[in-house]
Enzyme design. Structure first.
Site, short mmCIF file in Angstrom:
data_model
loop_
_atom_site.label_atom_id
_atom_site.label_comp_id
_atom_site.label_asym_id
_atom_site.label_seq_id
_atom_site.Cartn_x
_atom_site.Cartn_y
_atom_site.Cartn_z
N HIS A 1 -7.56 9.58 -1.79
CA HIS A 1 -6.88 9.54 -0.49
C HIS A 1 -7.74 10.14 0.64
CE1 HIS A 1 -2.52 9.24 1.16
NE2 HIS A 1 -3.38 9.04 2.12
N ASP B 1 0.84 -1.21 0.00
CA ASP B 1 0.00 0.00 0.00
C ASP B 1 0.87 1.25 0.00
OD1 ASP B 1 -2.90 1.18 0.81
OD2 ASP B 1 -1.33 2.25 1.91
P1 NAD Z 1 1.08 1.39 12.02
O1 NAD Z 1 -0.09 1.35 12.90
O2 NAD Z 1 1.23 0.36 10.97
O3 NAD Z 1 2.36 1.43 12.95
C1 NAD Z 1 3.64 1.49 12.39
C2 NAD Z 1 4.70 1.64 13.47
O4 NAD Z 1 4.58 0.58 14.42
C3 NAD Z 1 6.09 1.50 12.85
O5 NAD Z 1 6.61 2.76 12.51
C4 NAD Z 1 6.88 0.84 13.93
O6 NAD Z 1 7.42 1.83 14.75
C5 NAD Z 1 5.88 0.07 14.72
N1 NAD Z 1 5.88 -1.38 14.41
C6 NAD Z 1 5.41 -2.01 13.29
N2 NAD Z 1 5.55 -3.34 13.41
C7 NAD Z 1 6.12 -3.56 14.62
C8 NAD Z 1 6.49 -4.73 15.32
N3 NAD Z 1 6.29 -5.94 14.81
N4 NAD Z 1 7.05 -4.59 16.54
C9 NAD Z 1 7.24 -3.37 17.10
N5 NAD Z 1 6.89 -2.21 16.48
C10 NAD Z 1 6.33 -2.32 15.26
O7 NAD Z 1 1.14 2.87 11.40
P2 NAD Z 1 1.06 3.61 10.00
O8 NAD Z 1 2.31 3.53 9.24
O9 NAD Z 1 0.50 4.94 10.34
O10 NAD Z 1 -0.11 2.84 9.19
C11 NAD Z 1 0.15 1.75 8.34
C12 NAD Z 1 -0.09 2.11 6.89
O11 NAD Z 1 -1.41 2.61 6.71
C13 NAD Z 1 0.79 3.25 6.34
O12 NAD Z 1 2.12 2.85 6.13
C14 NAD Z 1 0.03 3.61 5.10
O13 NAD Z 1 0.29 2.66 4.08
C15 NAD Z 1 -1.41 3.51 5.60
N6 NAD Z 1 -1.96 4.82 6.04
C16 NAD Z 1 -2.95 5.38 5.28
C17 NAD Z 1 -3.51 6.59 5.65
C18 NAD Z 1 -4.61 7.17 4.83
O14 NAD Z 1 -4.96 8.34 5.02
N7 NAD Z 1 -5.17 6.44 3.90
C19 NAD Z 1 -3.05 7.27 6.79
C20 NAD Z 1 -2.05 6.68 7.56
C21 NAD Z 1 -1.52 5.46 7.18
#
Ligand code: NAD
Length: 276
Positions: free
Chosen positions: A109, A46
């Site tokens: 988005h 994604d």
């Molecule tokens: P997330 O909830 O996936 O958390 C990510 C964070 O959690 C990482 O930076 C890392 O620090 C930690 N993490 C991940 N796996 C881990 C593990 N196994 N152990 C320990 N820590 C861990 O947060 P995100 O990146 O905000 O959301 C995921 C995805 O959602 C984004 O990368 C993006 O693709 C999407 N997203 C979309 C929108 C939208 O407006 N459509 C907004 C935000 C995010």
């Protein structure tokens, strides 16, 4: 290797339930993360134009040697490119950066309601789907009212709505609205941007199953029929986050997680008031 599960969308196509999110991942790093994920058994990535890493994602896909049909690629239209003609141009640019001839899913988005352009944008999305260059089309951060306007004015229902969703912000009303309209729910920030990983209730469940807190939360999304896109750039965590298909949460676990829902649990912007 994972035994990835998938959800059937309202256009008949399937989306793998767990994907790799790459928000805030620099372009160069995205290449390595995508390659690592594909090696670990992910079949779904994604990205978004605004993440400025579509090139890196495309390089990761190309270098992995994975067959195009075996990976589900999503990208998103950024708000300033809403409107019929701008959308068509922005989509071409995204495809160019990705180095692909189609994406599996293209998302608006944000509704960005003040622009009054999401319906015209959706009409361009319908054209892209008819051309086969966006195999499925959907939205992100839409409310039930925004969804009804799209459906009412075009007769085309988005396949899914990607929204902020995690145990502290479970979005029960919007999920019910999706279900009533045949729209799948995709969870962004599924781990609460990492904030939920230290929650004591999650830690207790993780210990009980011999799993990590991240695996418990990702499994919760899967068990709830959601599509989930956790982000990590750390190879061991990328592998950990997809190793969720060899256990199930029980009733006790599910009710403990249900109790974490909070009206104040939102971390990201509210789509109705977001200023972009
Ligand atoms: P997330 O909830 O996936 O958390 C990510 C964070 O959690 C990482 O930076 C890392 O620090 C930690 N993490 C991940 N796996 C881990 C593990 N196994 N152990 C320990 N820590 C861990 O947060 P995100 O990146 O905000 O959301 C995921 C995805 O959602 C984004 O990368 C993006 O693709 C999407 N997203 C979309 C929108 C939208 O407006 N459509 C907004 C935000 C995010």
């Amino acid at each position: 290797m994972s035994q990835q599960t998938s959800i059937t969308l309202n256009d008949g196509r399937a989306i793998p339930q767990v994907g790799l999110g790459v928000w805030q991942v620099p372009d160069e790093t995205a290449t390595q993360s995508v390659a690592e994920a594909l090696k670990a058994g992910y079949t779904h990535v994604d990205t978004a134009a605004i993440y400025e890493n579509e090139r890196g994602v495309g390089r990761g896909l190309a270098q992995s040697g994975v067959t195009r049909g075996d990976v589900f690629v999503t990208t998103k239209l950024w708000n300033e490119n809403q409107g019929f003609d701008r959308t068509l141009r922005a989509f071409d640019e995204s495809l160019n950066r990705l180095g692909l001839d189609h994406v599996d899913l293209y998302l608006i988005h944000w509704p960005s309601p003040a622009r009054e352009a999401y319906v015209d944008t959706w009409k361009a999305f319908i054209r892209l789907r008819e051309e086969g260059r966006a195999r499925s089309i959907g939205v992100s951060n839409f409310t039930a009212e925004h969804l009804d306007r799209l459906i009412g004015e075009t007769g085309v229902t988005p396949v899914l709505n990607q929204i902020e969703l995690h145990p502290r912000f479970q979005q029960r009303d919007l999920r019910a609205a999706h279900e009533a309209r045949g729209i799948a729910t995709q969870s962004w920030s599924p781990l609460g941007q990492g904030q939920l990983l230290s929650d004591p209730a999650i830690a207790r469940i993780a210990q009980k199953h011999g799993k990590t807190p991240a695996q418990v939360i990702i499994r919760w999304h899967v068990d709830n029929g959601l599509v989930v896109i956790p982000k990590s750039v750390t190879p061991s965590r990328i592998r950990e986050n997809i190793a969720v298909f060899d256990f199930r949460l029980d009733e006790e676990d599910l009710s403990a997680i249900a109790a974490l829902d909070s009206a104040e649990g939102r971390i990201g912007p509210d789509p109705m008031t977001a200023k972009f």
